[in-house]
Enzyme design. Structure first.
Site, PDB file in Angstrom:
ATOM      1  N   SER A   1     -65.096 -94.012  -2.687  1.00  0.00           N
ATOM      2  CA  SER A   1     -66.429 -94.584  -2.912  1.00  0.00           C
ATOM      3  C   SER A   1     -67.547 -93.558  -3.102  1.00  0.00           C
ATOM      4  O   SER A   1     -68.648 -93.933  -3.509  1.00  0.00           O
ATOM      5  CB  SER A   1     -66.801 -95.513  -1.758  1.00  0.00           C
ATOM      6  OG  SER A   1     -66.282 -96.786  -2.010  1.00  0.00           O
TER       7      SER A   1
ATOM      8  N   LYS B   1     -69.239 -93.584  -6.429  1.00  0.00           N
ATOM      9  CA  LYS B   1     -70.204 -94.629  -6.804  1.00  0.00           C
ATOM     10  C   LYS B   1     -71.596 -94.031  -7.068  1.00  0.00           C
ATOM     11  O   LYS B   1     -72.357 -94.545  -7.876  1.00  0.00           O
ATOM     12  CB  LYS B   1     -70.277 -95.704  -5.711  1.00  0.00           C
ATOM     13  CG  LYS B   1     -69.002 -96.568  -5.665  1.00  0.00           C
ATOM     14  CD  LYS B   1     -68.948 -97.456  -4.435  1.00  0.00           C
ATOM     15  CE  LYS B   1     -67.689 -98.326  -4.476  1.00  0.00           C
ATOM     16  NZ  LYS B   1     -67.356 -98.959  -3.206  1.00  0.00           N
TER      17      LYS B   1
ATOM     18  N   TYR C   1     -71.282 -97.818   4.348  1.00  0.00           N
ATOM     19  CA  TYR C   1     -70.757 -99.168   4.623  1.00  0.00           C
ATOM     20  C   TYR C   1     -71.665 -99.870   5.636  1.00  0.00           C
ATOM     21  O   TYR C   1     -72.883 -99.701   5.579  1.00  0.00           O
ATOM     22  CB  TYR C   1     -69.309 -99.101   5.116  1.00  0.00           C
ATOM     23  CG  TYR C   1     -68.387 -98.353   4.173  1.00  0.00           C
ATOM     24  CD1 TYR C   1     -68.069 -98.871   2.921  1.00  0.00           C
ATOM     25  CD2 TYR C   1     -67.826 -97.138   4.531  1.00  0.00           C
ATOM     26  CE1 TYR C   1     -67.217 -98.189   2.055  1.00  0.00           C
ATOM     27  CE2 TYR C   1     -66.967 -96.454   3.675  1.00  0.00           C
ATOM     28  CZ  TYR C   1     -66.671 -96.992   2.443  1.00  0.00           C
ATOM     29  OH  TYR C   1     -65.836 -96.320   1.597  1.00  0.00           O
TER      30      TYR C   1
ATOM     31  N   VAL D   1     -63.217 -94.219   1.597  1.00  0.00           N
ATOM     32  CA  VAL D   1     -62.121 -94.504   2.538  1.00  0.00           C
ATOM     33  C   VAL D   1     -61.064 -93.405   2.632  1.00  0.00           C
ATOM     34  O   VAL D   1     -60.209 -93.444   3.502  1.00  0.00           O
ATOM     35  CB  VAL D   1     -61.406 -95.845   2.239  1.00  0.00           C
ATOM     36  CG1 VAL D   1     -62.284 -97.030   2.571  1.00  0.00           C
ATOM     37  CG2 VAL D   1     -60.929 -95.890   0.801  1.00  0.00           C
TER      38      VAL D   1
HETATM   39  N1  GLU Z   1     -60.675 -97.666  -4.133  1.00  0.00           N
HETATM   40  C1  GLU Z   1     -61.269 -98.316  -3.048  1.00  0.00           C
HETATM   41  C2  GLU Z   1     -61.482 -99.775  -3.328  1.00  0.00           C
HETATM   42  O1  GLU Z   1     -62.333-100.156  -4.046  1.00  0.00           O
HETATM   43  C3  GLU Z   1     -62.539 -97.622  -2.693  1.00  0.00           C
HETATM   44  C4  GLU Z   1     -62.876 -97.965  -1.340  1.00  0.00           C
HETATM   45  C5  GLU Z   1     -63.914 -97.089  -0.716  1.00  0.00           C
HETATM   46  O2  GLU Z   1     -63.800 -95.866  -0.672  1.00  0.00           O
HETATM   47  O3  GLU Z   1     -64.858 -97.703  -0.230  1.00  0.00           O
HETATM   48  O4  GLU Z   1     -60.794-100.596  -2.836  1.00  0.00           O
END
Ligand code: GLU
Length: 312
Positions: free
Chosen positions: A65, A68, A240, A258
């Site tokens: 993430s 992003k 988060y 994650v």
């Molecule tokens: N590839 C993960 C998903 O979208 C990313 C999750 C993350 O790092 O928040 O499920």
């Protein structure tokens, strides 16, 4: 040259945080992440002219993430803030990263680009028509920041792709409500490819330094206004469901993933011999229930307190 004694405070913070790895576990939703060594913990800190490394900083892992932030900047640089905000809002949610629950409120618009719904919309808005072009728009931007080529971890990507039911469901809802600018498959594959970019903590620290300096002296072009926008999103939505507490207790724009990756941005600070804008990159695959590296959060909490980094 820095004396051993001076580094002792930092080494203690690192050692204490390292013990916290036992309190979390590696993400288990895909095998490729579950295999990570949950006792690992490394930190890179970079200023304009110096570096501090703690732990094994050459180990590679995927951005997840954290990407992003980059895709938001690339899409916004291409379309402008006004157009992007027609597709995605900038409000925190307090829901889990892949939550679907709010896609039927707020006029169906994803709440922010740091949760999956917003990030999948952003993936569809990236410049280019094909999956390849859209992915390239972000990898090229990252390569300019890092001044080196980056690769995608195909094993992680395939693992993600074959367990993407929630993300696929989100993409279909977004499409049904007019918030995708590409096919569902293109948006989904672009998003998952970008999550699977391989980096090390030094790369993370360079991304954070790019943000800390508002892109100063970098080939990677993005306006100060957009970079500030990205940092505001990190501050309000980057960790988060822990984002509010992190802003209150640590006070630094940050984004986690994650895989156990975290970037944190120090606009102007002093950490041992590092002075001025500082980028921090952390990797500790043992994550907590909301998805943040336990050692990484512990380290940043203590670092911010000890070195007075709180930026608000
Ligand atoms: N590839 C993960 C998903 O979208 C990313 C999750 C993350 O790092 O928040 O499920």
């Amino acid at each position: 040259m820095i004396s051993k004694l001076q580094m002792e405070k930092l080494q203690t913070i690192y050692a204490q945080a390292h013990t916290m790895t036992s309190k979390g576990k590696a993400a288990s939703y895909i095998p490729a992440l579950a295999e990570a060594d949950s006792t690992a913990f490394s930190v890179s800190m970079i200023s304009m002219d110096d570096t501090i490394e703690l732990g094994n900083c050459s180990e590679t892992f995927t951005l997840q993430s954290v990407v992003k932030v980059l895709s938001f900047m690339v899409a916004t640089h291409h379309h402008g803030i006004e157009e992007i905000m027609r597709y995605v809002d900038v409000e925190p949610t307090g829901d889990s990263f892949n939550s679907i629950v709010r896609l039927e409120s707020n006029k169906n618009k994803p709440f922010n680009p740091m949760i999956n719904a917003g990030a999948i919309t952003i993936a569809s808005l990236l410049p280019g028509q094909t999956m390849f072009e859209k992915v390239k728009s972000v990898t090229s931007f990252l390569e300019e920041i890092l001044n080196k080529q980056v690769t995608i971890n195909n094993e992680v990507y395939l693992s993600e792709y074959h367990s993407a039911d929630y993300n696929r469901a989100i993409a279909y809802i977004l499409q049904a409500n007019g918030f995708l600018k590409s096919d569902v498959e293109v948006a989904l594959q672009v998003y998952l490819q970008l999550c699977s970019i391989s980096v090390n903590t030094s790369d993370l620290a360079k991304i954070a330094l790019y943000l800390a300096t508002n892109g100063h002296n970098s080939e990677a072009k993005c306006s100060k206004k957009i970079i500030n926008f990205a940092k505001a999103l990190m501050m309000t939505c980057g960790l988060y469901n822990f984002s509010g507490k992190f802003a209150a207790f640590v006070g630094l724009p940050a984004k986690s993933g994650v895989s156990g990756a975290i970037i944190a941005v120090v606009k102007d600070g002093e950490i041992e011999h590092l002075k001025g804008p500082i980028g921090i990159g952390l990797f500790g695959p043992a994550i907590d229930d909301v998805g943040n590296s336990v050692a990484g959060i512990d380290f940043l909490e203590k670092l911010s307190k000890e070195y007075d980094l709180f930026c608000l």
